[in-house]
Design an enzyme around this catalytic site. Structure first.
Site, PDB file in Angstrom:
ATOM      1  N   GLU A 161      -6.478  14.592  23.321  1.00 42.59           N
ATOM      2  CA  GLU A 161      -5.742  14.520  22.055  1.00 42.59           C
ATOM      3  C   GLU A 161      -4.228  14.558  22.304  1.00 42.59           C
ATOM      4  O   GLU A 161      -3.464  13.884  21.617  1.00 42.59           O
ATOM      5  CB  GLU A 161      -6.170  15.657  21.122  1.00 42.59           C
TER       6      GLU A 161
ATOM      7  N   ASP B  44       6.994  12.090  -8.609  1.00 42.69           N
ATOM      8  CA  ASP B  44       7.461  11.260  -9.712  1.00 42.69           C
ATOM      9  C   ASP B  44       8.826  10.674  -9.389  1.00 42.69           C
ATOM     10  O   ASP B  44       9.492  11.081  -8.432  1.00 42.69           O
ATOM     11  CB  ASP B  44       7.508  12.091 -11.006  1.00 42.69           C
TER      12      ASP B  44
END
Ligand code: DGJ
Length: 759
Positions: free
Chosen positions: A621, A541
């Site tokens: 990877e 928020d």
């Protein structure tokens, strides 16, 4: 002047670059809301205000012979329960003498340069050349309660902030049962031709936060809020009212964002006159604030932004505003270090050797910051014990944190640490010493969650203690980054530090204590990068963004789920605030396997980092991870400082989601796309870009295709197209078509670069 008072017609007008907000002081002292819409200069808009005799809508005493004037119908700038306005009230109160409600009338107003501040609360900031403040004071004659409405007018940003301060000027105590910051009456239908209002809000749950939901307004009251003591995973404090014909790129939108991390509530009422009232601010059923004579109470801020630019326009306004006027950390303008977090690969199961091996491996792959998550302190081997005891677990970390921090620094890396200051386990030395510091109702066993109790952050002693602990922890151990977590919602809101008649204040005092602690620690250590977290995105928020420039979006790190979570989050919050990591597959939360590169494309659409064990990666990877570290740095500017476009809207079209980022000068555009459903015998993917320089000439500088079975690796029809020069206009109007992709969840990253202008 952004704020104007016209003496003749008693209007107060707030102008931003593209909007006008006008109110009028009526003869009765009611402050009427006249207009909030596209900018109109130099006109009094009181002709808009239709008077009508509405049955069962009463008249205030002065107007008892004028049945067409009713406080139940008038658009009011702020309204209380109890005096003939039956719509959802912004203020509910009762005095010790038994006076229920209030009848608020104009007292005075003032205009000052610069933006007001709210003591102890997060709030937007702006200097005199960016913002002006209107203070508008109303009061209730029966109780002496004064309400000061504050308006921060940000001309360039097209934003108006609202807040309210309540002062008891009477002789008897007053209890505020509801003290909203914003009341906004919208008397007319949206759009040019009388369309209908719709409401968008971000609902969710743990591991699936901020999913956008758009619904038509029904008559009655629709409420978006949280009573969990945190802004919550479930109903984010951000709502959008819009016309039913508003689309991604055009139409009327009004965003309402409380700057608050605790209980919040936004009510939207569609009433008998088909008018809309919005009331927003602090919430919570148990809220009750005692105002003794002479006392004041400051309600948190709400940000309002209105645009005709559709959802995209609203998103751009909120991103700019939060970046420029709300997020304070110096890190907001700095390239954030590429981090790796230990949680998903180690949980609490590690020792110093394991962490050092993890760091050494990560360093080889381009990582710059190693974050040691939960499990490093007290008797913490799982979530049953240790919270509250913030000294290193010597069995895991002999000699404490300092040797580990030194060793990680010696590898040329930064060192970050997880903390959860607001919580305590019963099985901890802190709880054994101070059981009264945990929230609990006398005579009732407290509700537990994740085996933890909640500290009474409204108690000064607790905040002082925690400040001492964490300030020393950061200083003594050379901590470069803090992940501040909060892993349960609050119940049993009873504080031993408050008298019985003040127990309704506990939840808000809790937030004030959290904000104070954050303010002191972030103020004392501006160089430390703070990331917020609340079991993932349970406190994502504007209140938290004031203190920390980034927030961990969700404990769901699955790339496909993240497409929804990050799309929803970015409607209101900046991309640079969204904590997003590449994690291992099969994913811990969903069991899904997605290509490594696709995971990276999604995480790179946020802060980017890793949440896996680098030692377990394949050689391929590892090679990709090094390349990703390089791409992260090369694309940082365009992603974090550029404009963000949802090319596939809020839903994602036909099985793919595409976001684009365009650098502020229009020189670079990066498209990040993920295919979520693969079909046989399908057509290509057609995208139209936005935000480019229409007259610019662009070339496809880089095209990465991940997880797609295509031996030639090409994404466009033929190699020649990859060398072609496109005009900005053609990329936006005609678009570009990508070849169909096979495989599970392919991901694509396309970088267009301007090579010249005047096409
Ligand atoms: C919840 C957070 O969201 C996770 O990332 C992790 O930090 C755990 N808490 C640790 O307890």
């Amino acid at each position: 002047m952004a704020i104007q008072f016209d003496v003749a017609d008693r209007t107060i007008t707030l102008h931003t670059r593209a909007t006008t907000y006008q109110m009028q002081i009526a003869d009765t002292g009611h402050v009427l809301h006249l207009y909030y819409g596209p900018r109109i200069d130099g006109e009094c808009l009181d002709y808009l205000h239709v008077l009508t005799d509405c049955g069962f809508s009463p008249n205030c005493y002065e107007n008892r012979m004028r049945r067409e004037i009713s406080p139940d119908i008038l658009p009011l700038e702020y309204s209380a329960a109890g005096s003939g306005d039956y719509r959802v009230p912004a203020l509910e109160c009762v005095s010790a003498e038994g006076v229920v409600g209030a009848d608020l009338r104009y007292v005075r107003h003032g205009i000052v340069e610069g933006k007001y501040a709210l003591p102890g609360l997060p709030a937007a900031f702006g200097e005199g050349d960016q913002a002006q403040t209107l203070s508008l004071v109303l009061s209730d004659a029966a109780t002496g309660l004064e309400v000061e409405l504050l308006y921060g007018v940000f001309d360039g940003a097209d934003v108006i902030t609202r807040a309210a301060v309540f002062r008891n000027r009477g002789d008897a105590a007053i209890r505020l049962d509801r003290a909203a910051s914003l009341c906004l009456d919208l008397p007319f239908a949206p759009g040019s031709s009388g369309g209908e209002w719709e409401l968008l809000h971000l609902h969710g749950r743990h591991c699936m936060e901020r999913m956008p939901e758009r619904v038509p307004l029904m008559h009655g009251i629709q409420t978006v809020g949280s009573r969990r003591g945190a802004s919550s995973h479930h109903h984010n404090p951000f709502t959008v009212l819009m016309a039913s014909d508003t689309t991604e790129t055009q139409g009327e939108c009004l965003g309402i964002m409380p700057v608050y991390s605790g209980n919040h509530r936004t009510d939207i009422e569609l009433n008998q006159a088909d008018a809309v009232r919005v009331v927003s601010g602090i919430g919570g059923d148990l809220f009750g604030w005692q105002l003794d004579p002479g006392d004041s109470f400051c309600a948190p801020e709400v940000i309002l932004c209105r645009t005709d630019g559709g959802m995209e326009g609203l998103t751009h306004h909120f991103h700019d505003f939060l970046n420029r006027h709300l997020i304070r950390s110096p890190w907001k303008d700095r390239v954030r270090p590429l981090l790796i977090n230990s949680w998903e690969s180690m949980t609490c199961d590690f020792d110093a050797d394991k962490v050092l091996a993890f760091a050494a491996e990560a360093a080889k792959l381009g990582v710059e910051l190693v974050v040691l998550d939960d499990g490093w302190f007290g008797a913490r081997n799982d979530d049953n014990a240790g919270l509250g005891d913030w000294t290193a677990n010597e069995a895991k970390l002999p000699g404490g944190l300092k040797p580990l921090s030194d060793a990680i620094h010696a590898m040329g890396l930064r060192f970050g640490l997880w903390i959860e200051p607001e919580m305590v386990n019963e099985d901890s030395d802190l709880y054994r010493t101070h059981p009264e510091w945990a929230l609990a109702v006398p005579g009732r066993r407290p509700v537990t969650a994740r085996n933890q109790l909640v500290l009474d952050m409204g108690n000064r002693e607790v905040v002082e203690y925690l400040y001492g602990v964490f300030s020393a922890l950061i200083r003594e151990n050379g901590i470069d980054y803090i992940k501040w977590d909060m892993n349960r919602n609050i119940a049993d809101t009873y504080s031993t530090a408050l008298p019985p008649h003040r127990q309704g204040e506990v939840s808000h005092r809790y937030m004030l204590g959290v904000y104070e602690l954050m303010d002191r620690l972030t103020g004392e250590y501006p160089e430390v990068l703070f990331e917020n977290c609340a079991g993932g995105g349970g406190r994502f928020d504007a209140g938290m963004l004031y203190y920390t420039p980034q927030i961990w979006c969700s404990d769901d790190s699955d790339a496909i789920e993240r497409l929804t979570i990050q799309t929803g989050t970015a409607i209101g919050y900046p991309v640079s605030a969204m904590g997003a990591h590449v994690s291992a597959c099969p994913n811990q939360q969903t069991g899904r396997t997605t290509p490594f590169g696709t995971r990276a494309i999604v995480a790179m659409s946020g802060t980017f980092g890793f949440e896996l064990d680098p030692a377990r990666l394949t050689d391929d990877e590892k090679r990709r991870m090094r390349a990703l570290a390089d791409r992260y740095h090369r694309f940082y500017n365009v992603i974090h400082r550029g404009r963000y476009y949802r090319l596939t809207g809020l839903e994602g079209w036909g099985g793919y989601v595409a976001w684009a980022f365009v650098s502020p000068d229009g020189g670079q555009a990066l498209v990040n796309l993920v295919v979520t459903r693969t079909h046989a015998n399908t057509h290509g993917i057609h995208l139209r870009l936005r935000g480019l320089d229409a007259h610019g000439r662009y070339r496809l500088a880089e095209a990465v295709v991940e997880g797609c079975e295509r031996p030639d690796g090409r994404i466009l029809n033929d190699a020649a197209l990859e060398d072609r020069i496109f005009t900005g206009r053609s990329l936006m109007a005609a678009g570009i078509t990508l070849r169909p992709m096979r495989g599970d969840y392919p991901g694509v990253q396309l970088l267009f670069e301007r090579v010249g202008g005047d096409s």
